[in-house]
Design a protein around this motif. Structure first.
Motif, PDB file in Angstrom:
ATOM      1  N   UNK A   1      21.213  32.212   3.493  1.00  0.00           N
ATOM      2  CA  UNK A   1      20.899  31.352   4.640  1.00  0.00           C
ATOM      3  C   UNK A   1      19.506  31.654   5.202  1.00  0.00           C
ATOM      4  N   UNK A   2      19.145  32.938   5.279  1.00  0.00           N
ATOM      5  CA  UNK A   2      17.816  33.319   5.767  1.00  0.00           C
ATOM      6  C   UNK A   2      16.726  32.798   4.829  1.00  0.00           C
ATOM      7  N   UNK A   3      16.965  32.939   3.533  1.00  0.00           N
ATOM      8  CA  UNK A   3      16.007  32.435   2.539  1.00  0.00           C
ATOM      9  C   UNK A   3      15.810  30.938   2.712  1.00  0.00           C
ATOM     10  N   UNK A   4      16.899  30.217   2.909  1.00  0.00           N
ATOM     11  CA  UNK A   4      16.823  28.765   3.110  1.00  0.00           C
ATOM     12  C   UNK A   4      16.086  28.419   4.397  1.00  0.00           C
ATOM     13  N   UNK A   5      16.440  29.093   5.472  1.00  0.00           N
ATOM     14  CA  UNK A   5      15.841  28.797   6.775  1.00  0.00           C
ATOM     15  C   UNK A   5      14.344  29.089   6.791  1.00  0.00           C
ATOM     16  N   UNK A   6      13.921  30.083   6.043  1.00  0.00           N
ATOM     17  CA  UNK A   6      12.503  30.434   6.002  1.00  0.00           C
ATOM     18  C   UNK A   6      11.705  29.611   4.993  1.00  0.00           C
ATOM     19  N   UNK A   7      12.382  28.695   4.298  1.00  0.00           N
ATOM     20  CA  UNK A   7      11.695  27.760   3.413  1.00  0.00           C
ATOM     21  C   UNK A   7      11.512  28.227   1.980  1.00  0.00           C
ATOM     22  N   UNK A   8      12.283  29.232   1.552  1.00  0.00           N
ATOM     23  CA  UNK A   8      12.138  29.764   0.202  1.00  0.00           C
ATOM     24  C   UNK A   8      13.271  29.361  -0.730  1.00  0.00           C
ATOM     25  N   UNK A   9      14.057  28.381  -0.341  1.00  0.00           N
ATOM     26  CA  UNK A   9      15.219  27.990  -1.143  1.00  0.00           C
ATOM     27  C   UNK A   9      14.812  27.539  -2.544  1.00  0.00           C
ATOM     28  N   UNK A  10      13.638  26.931  -2.668  1.00  0.00           N
ATOM     29  CA  UNK A  10      13.191  26.476  -3.992  1.00  0.00           C
ATOM     30  C   UNK A  10      12.823  27.650  -4.912  1.00  0.00           C
ATOM     31  N   UNK A  11      12.716  28.860  -4.352  1.00  0.00           N
ATOM     32  CA  UNK A  11      12.362  30.037  -5.146  1.00  0.00           C
ATOM     33  C   UNK A  11      13.583  30.719  -5.757  1.00  0.00           C
ATOM     34  N   UNK A  12      14.784  30.238  -5.417  1.00  0.00           N
ATOM     35  CA  UNK A  12      16.012  30.874  -5.893  1.00  0.00           C
ATOM     36  C   UNK A  12      16.977  29.835  -6.459  1.00  0.00           C
ATOM     37  N   UNK A  13      17.967  30.327  -7.166  1.00  0.00           N
ATOM     38  CA  UNK A  13      19.147  29.533  -7.511  1.00  0.00           C
ATOM     39  C   UNK A  13      20.338  30.462  -7.301  1.00  0.00           C
ATOM     40  N   UNK A  14      21.454  29.888  -6.900  1.00  0.00           N
ATOM     41  CA  UNK A  14      22.616  30.734  -6.632  1.00  0.00           C
ATOM     42  C   UNK A  14      23.894  29.979  -6.935  1.00  0.00           C
ATOM     43  N   UNK A  15      24.930  30.771  -7.187  1.00  0.00           N
ATOM     44  CA  UNK A  15      26.253  30.226  -7.465  1.00  0.00           C
ATOM     45  C   UNK A  15      27.267  31.069  -6.698  1.00  0.00           C
ATOM     46  N   UNK A  16      28.110  30.400  -5.942  1.00  0.00           N
ATOM     47  CA  UNK A  16      29.177  31.066  -5.195  1.00  0.00           C
ATOM     48  C   UNK A  16      30.497  30.537  -5.731  1.00  0.00           C
ATOM     49  N   UNK A  17      31.358  31.453  -6.202  1.00  0.00           N
ATOM     50  CA  UNK A  17      32.631  31.036  -6.779  1.00  0.00           C
ATOM     51  C   UNK A  17      33.707  32.042  -6.404  1.00  0.00           C
ATOM     52  N   UNK A  18      34.579  31.665  -5.482  1.00  0.00           N
ATOM     53  CA  UNK A  18      35.725  32.488  -5.069  1.00  0.00           C
ATOM     54  C   UNK A  18      35.324  33.913  -4.706  1.00  0.00           C
ATOM     55  N   UNK A  19      34.262  34.051  -3.956  1.00  0.00           N
ATOM     56  CA  UNK A  19      33.836  35.372  -3.509  1.00  0.00           C
ATOM     57  C   UNK A  19      32.807  36.037  -4.395  1.00  0.00           C
ATOM     58  N   UNK A  20      32.684  35.584  -5.626  1.00  0.00           N
ATOM     59  CA  UNK A  20      31.652  36.102  -6.513  1.00  0.00           C
ATOM     60  C   UNK A  20      30.365  35.318  -6.268  1.00  0.00           C
ATOM     61  N   UNK A  21      29.261  36.027  -6.222  1.00  0.00           N
ATOM     62  CA  UNK A  21      27.979  35.380  -5.943  1.00  0.00           C
ATOM     63  C   UNK A  21      26.949  35.878  -6.941  1.00  0.00           C
ATOM     64  N   UNK A  22      26.170  34.947  -7.479  1.00  0.00           N
ATOM     65  CA  UNK A  22      25.037  35.308  -8.313  1.00  0.00           C
ATOM     66  C   UNK A  22      23.809  34.636  -7.734  1.00  0.00           C
ATOM     67  N   UNK A  23      22.827  35.439  -7.389  1.00  0.00           N
ATOM     68  CA  UNK A  23      21.592  34.971  -6.774  1.00  0.00           C
ATOM     69  C   UNK A  23      20.452  35.307  -7.719  1.00  0.00           C
ATOM     70  N   UNK A  24      19.844  34.269  -8.309  1.00  0.00           N
ATOM     71  CA  UNK A  24      18.724  34.450  -9.228  1.00  0.00           C
ATOM     72  C   UNK A  24      17.432  34.091  -8.507  1.00  0.00           C
ATOM     73  N   UNK A  25      16.433  34.920  -8.669  1.00  0.00           N
ATOM     74  CA  UNK A  25      15.158  34.690  -8.023  1.00  0.00           C
ATOM     75  C   UNK A  25      14.206  34.138  -9.076  1.00  0.00           C
ATOM     76  N   UNK A  26      13.762  32.909  -8.850  1.00  0.00           N
ATOM     77  CA  UNK A  26      12.899  32.223  -9.804  1.00  0.00           C
ATOM     78  C   UNK A  26      11.429  32.533  -9.575  1.00  0.00           C
TER      79      UNK A  26
END
Length: 104
Positions: free
Chosen positions: A45-70
């Motif tokens: 949420x902080x990444x999104x609010x600060x305008x860096x959402x295009x720099x990442x991709x993420x997947x949230x699935x039943x508590x598992x999260x993978x955050x890739x930094x592009x």
């Protein structure tokens, strides 16, 4: 146990993955799971609010999260990611049987 994996490239953190359940308490009452989930989702949420959402991709699935930094070259984004790492490590110090942080 929650397993947090951190990967790096030459510029900094390139991946944060979180899998598993802490098993500290019942599902829905587990303070370790709650803390870890709050850290990763709050970080996204902080990444999104600060305008860096295009720099990442993420997947949230039943508590598992993978955050890739592009774009690992963004210094401000790396500050956020390293803050997440320190927070995860702080939980690990208090609950080593329930959460493990590993740099791969």
């Amino acid at each position: 146990m929650i397993k947090i994996k951190i990967a790096r490239d030459d510029n900094g953190i390139s991946l944060i993955s979180m899998h598993g359940h802490a098993e500290y308490d019942q599902y829905g009452k587990d303070i370790v799971c709650s803390a870890a989930s709050t850290i990763i989702i709050g970080g996204i949420n902080a990444i999104a609010q600060l305008g860096y959402l295009s720099f990442i991709s993420y997947d949230v699935d039943a508590g598992d999260v993978e955050l890739k930094i592009n774009n690992t070259e963004c210094a401000e984004l790396q500050i956020i990611l390293n803050t997440l790492l320190v927070q995860f490590q702080s939980i690990e110090e208090s609950y080593p049987k329930n959460i493990q942080v590993q740099e791969v």
